[in-house]
Design a protein around this motif. Structure first.
Motif, short mmCIF file in Angstrom:
data_model
loop_
_atom_site.label_atom_id
_atom_site.label_comp_id
_atom_site.label_asym_id
_atom_site.label_seq_id
_atom_site.Cartn_x
_atom_site.Cartn_y
_atom_site.Cartn_z
N PRO A 496 -26.92 88.57 -38.75
CA PRO A 496 -27.45 87.21 -38.63
C PRO A 496 -28.00 86.95 -37.23
CG PRO A 496 -25.05 87.18 -38.55
CD PRO A 496 -25.45 88.58 -38.90
N VAL A 497 -29.17 86.35 -37.15
CA VAL A 497 -29.82 86.01 -35.88
C VAL A 497 -30.58 84.71 -36.05
CG1 VAL A 497 -30.14 88.49 -35.42
CG2 VAL A 497 -32.07 87.14 -36.26
N GLY A 498 -31.08 84.17 -34.93
CA GLY A 498 -32.13 83.17 -34.95
C GLY A 498 -31.73 81.72 -34.96
N THR A 499 -30.43 81.40 -35.02
CA THR A 499 -30.01 80.01 -35.25
C THR A 499 -30.03 79.14 -34.00
OG1 THR A 499 -27.74 80.84 -35.00
CG2 THR A 499 -28.59 80.57 -37.25
N THR A 500 -30.29 79.74 -32.85
CA THR A 500 -30.48 78.98 -31.60
C THR A 500 -31.70 79.57 -30.88
OG1 THR A 500 -28.89 80.45 -30.50
CG2 THR A 500 -28.05 78.33 -31.30
N ARG A 501 -32.77 79.71 -31.58
CA ARG A 501 -33.87 80.55 -31.10
C ARG A 501 -34.56 80.00 -29.86
NH1 ARG A 501 -39.17 79.21 -32.68
NH2 ARG A 501 -39.37 77.58 -34.24
N MET A 502 -35.08 80.95 -29.09
CA MET A 502 -35.83 80.58 -27.89
C MET A 502 -37.29 80.31 -28.26
SD MET A 502 -36.16 84.25 -25.95
CE MET A 502 -35.97 85.79 -26.84
N GLY A 503 -37.95 79.51 -27.41
CA GLY A 503 -39.35 79.21 -27.67
C GLY A 503 -39.97 78.43 -26.52
N ARG A 504 -41.24 78.13 -26.69
CA ARG A 504 -42.00 77.39 -25.69
C ARG A 504 -41.58 75.92 -25.64
NH1 ARG A 504 -47.12 80.06 -24.55
NH2 ARG A 504 -47.35 81.94 -25.85
N ALA A 505 -42.00 75.24 -24.60
CA ALA A 505 -41.64 73.83 -24.43
C ALA A 505 -42.18 72.97 -25.54
CB ALA A 505 -42.14 73.33 -23.07
N ASP A 506 -43.31 73.34 -26.15
CA ASP A 506 -43.91 72.52 -27.21
C ASP A 506 -43.43 72.91 -28.60
OD1 ASP A 506 -45.16 74.96 -27.41
OD2 ASP A 506 -47.21 74.17 -27.34
N ASP A 507 -42.44 73.80 -28.67
CA ASP A 507 -41.89 74.24 -29.95
C ASP A 507 -40.74 73.31 -30.32
OD1 ASP A 507 -40.62 75.45 -32.08
OD2 ASP A 507 -40.71 77.47 -31.24
N ALA A 508 -40.94 72.44 -31.28
CA ALA A 508 -39.97 71.41 -31.61
C ALA A 508 -38.65 71.98 -32.12
CB ALA A 508 -40.56 70.45 -32.65
N LEU A 509 -38.67 73.17 -32.68
CA LEU A 509 -37.45 73.75 -33.24
C LEU A 509 -36.80 74.78 -32.33
CD1 LEU A 509 -38.42 74.11 -37.02
CD2 LEU A 509 -36.99 72.37 -35.94
N ALA A 510 -37.37 75.01 -31.16
CA ALA A 510 -36.73 75.93 -30.20
C ALA A 510 -35.49 75.25 -29.62
CB ALA A 510 -37.70 76.30 -29.10
N VAL A 511 -34.41 75.99 -29.55
CA VAL A 511 -33.14 75.46 -29.04
C VAL A 511 -32.98 75.78 -27.57
CG1 VAL A 511 -30.62 75.58 -29.29
CG2 VAL A 511 -32.09 75.61 -31.32
#
Length: 559
Positions: A496-511
């Motif tokens: 299991p992976v991905g449930t607190t995923r990293m992302g850009r500042a404009d990514d609304a679902l990035a944790v």
């Protein structure tokens, strides 16, 4: 082991939640500076259970409350309503103490994809490779080892030596696996001498995290060598109930500590610099949600005040679903028959006692293959775990007949699931819904992969064993039939992976941001498999270790 220090109430510089794969490495690296006081918390016990250390002991650790959280998934529509056992390590070393011990990085394109998605070039393959090598201790680079040749002539450019994370070759071979490898070659899969170059296409034996026939966990690798450090405290049987927050100078909430339960006592511990969640793709989102960081509707429905709304916490769950095709055979030794009586078990035990070899030294899967479900694909999208045994599920008895299992998984599933709390109590397991086979693409890959298994098993190299498909059954041929049967026999491969995923500042679902700091909250990071925006094309333990290595450098530099 570093001292307990449980009576102390002075603030720590860093509090690490979870002494698993990432947490053990971070504790090692951060406590390397004697000026830092580090607390490492583990909800489970110390890793003294003997079966942790014997490689085949995973059979006795999965489903065992001494070492496993005993999670189950929700009823899965894609699996025809079945619930799956969902093992997660609950002891020092975490999942590295109960997993399949396979050393696998994935594919270069995985990390280049992370870099593109997050806008942080540090996640590219070229920039992750040094972090893999930093803790690696590869047997092929030992003094006296056979020198790499041919395609492996640049081996030292790709692998490290002298680090804490030991990688060795497996200590046994099986004729049935040798024949399966030859059949895969006859079906068009090339041989591979190294799955960890950035392109893992091919068939070969997995390399494993073992030392001289014993499991090599992150607790052994990263905690035992630093047992004399007085600035590192390790608390076991310490379950975090919630994080604590104050209002920061910039108006953002700041995590300044946590509340935990230990030996029946509720304790608050404080952190001067950071709290670092390393509780895994299930545990970390659960702790965040219990603490008021997550999707507001979920929090309020469970009576939790919203500290900071982050709708992506617990979403984007990805996992590798393995379809376990079983073939009965004649004329070959398998573990089913070898361990089928008292005499056979005694011989197996004696071989391990005398030589640390044989079936007790083996990982759950010995032979691997990476290939394409569709020849038009630019990269391998399937991984095989081939085993000289068969059973209904890990933790259950072996079948009474000789057989092998060819498990195949879709490396890049498009299905997405979730991890969501059921209540405001830390002792209540969250609802885990991987949502397997929920997309048409994943269902098509499942059907195609079963056809490919049949094509390999039908090659001349396996003919002398007269293989007969026992599961799912050769009578089933259509996409609809094969997808339904895949739902009947498929199981998680524990990635299991991905449930607190990293992302850009404009990514609304990035944790978390690309340096794994929780968005909108100061003093808090997540460092575990949950931060992966997309699952790696292979087993996930060693990529998680790489993530911790890279982040330890950032933390040390104040980034």
């Amino acid at each position: 082991m570093p001292r307990d220090g449980s009576g102390e109430r002075e603030p720590f510089d860093f509090i690490i939640v979870g002494a698993g794969t990432a947490g053990c490495l971070l504790a090692n690296r951060l406590s390397g500076n004697p000026a830092r006081r580090v607390l490492l918390l583990e909800a489970g016990p110390r890793d003294t259970y003997p079966w942790i250390h014997i490689p085949v002991g995973y059979l006795y650790c999965i489903g065992n409350p001494r070492t496993d959280w005993l999670y189950q998934t929700e009823a899965e529509p894609g699996l025809n309503g079945r619930r799956l056992r969902y093992p997660r390590g609950k002891t020092l070393g975490g999942c590295s103490s109960i997993n399949g011990m396979i050393y696998m990085r994935g594919q270069a394109r995985d990390y280049d994809g992370w870099a593109a998605e997050t806008g942080e070039d540090a996640w590219s393959w070229a920039n992750c490779l040094p972090d893999f090598k930093a803790h690696e201790d590869h047997y092929r680079l030992d003094d006296g080892a056979d020198p790499p040749t041919g395609d492996n002539s640049r081996f030292s450019d790709l692998h490290g030596h002298g680090g804490e994370w030991r990688i060795e070759k497996q200590r046994l071979k099986w004729d049935i696996l040798e024949s399966f490898a030859e059949a895969a070659v006859q079906a068009g899969v090339p041989r591979s001498a190294d799955f960890n170059t950035g392109d893992n296409e091919g068939v070969g034996y997995f390399e494993v995290n073992q030392r001289s026939g014993w499991r090599w966990s992150t607790s052994k690798a990263f905690l035992r060598p630093i047992r004399e450090r007085t600035n590192l405290n390790v608390w076991t049987q310490a379950q975090v109930e919630r994080l604590l927050f104050v209002s920061g100078e910039d108006g953002r909430p700041r995590c300044n500590g946590l509340r935990l339960l230990r030996d029946g006592e509720a304790i608050e511990v404080m952190a001067r610099r950071e709290v670092i969640l390393c509780a895994g793709a299930i545990g970390s989102p659960q702790i965040l949600q219990l603490s008021g960081v997550g999707p507001a509707p979920l929090l309020t429905a469970n009576g939790i005040d919203v500290v900071h709304e982050l709708p992506g916490v617990g979403e984007n769950l990805q996992d590798h679903l393995q379809i376990r095709a079983v073939f009965k055979i004649d004329g070959a030794r398998t573990l089913n028959t070898l361990a089928g009586n008292v005499v056979g078990k005694a011989r197996i035990g004696l071989e391990y006692l005398l030589r640390r070899s044989g079936p007790m030294s083996m990982a759950p899967s010995q032979l691997g293959a990476f290939t394409r479900s569709d020849p038009g694909l630019s990269h391998p999208n399937l991984e095989y775990h081939v085993q000289p045994l068969s059973l209904e599920a890990f933790g259950e008895p072996l079948h009474a007949f000789p057989a092998f299992t060819a498990s195949v998984c879709n490396l890049n599933p498009t299905s997405r699931g979730s991890v969501r709390i059921r209540s405001n109590q830390a002792g209540d397991a969250p609802a885990i819904a991987p949502n397997y086979l929920s997309t048409e693409e994943d269902r098509k890959v499942a059907a195609d992969s079963l056809r490919q298994v049949r094509a390999i098993v039908g090659q001349p190299a396996l003919a002398r064993y007269r293989p007969v498909e026992w599961k799912p059954g050769a009578a089933f041929q259509s996409d609809e039939e094969l997808t339904r049967l895949a739902g009947d026999i498929a199981s998680t491969i524990f990635h299991p992976v991905g449930t607190t995923r990293m992302g850009r500042a404009d990514d609304a679902l990035a944790v978390v941001d690309p340096h794994l700091r929780v968005r909108g909250v100061a003093g808090l990071r997540v460092v575990d498999a949950g931060v992966m925006p997309a699952i790696t094309s292979g087993n996930t333990n060693s990529p998680t270790l790489m993530i911790a290595e890279k982040t330890a450098g950032w933390i040390a530099r104040g980034e």
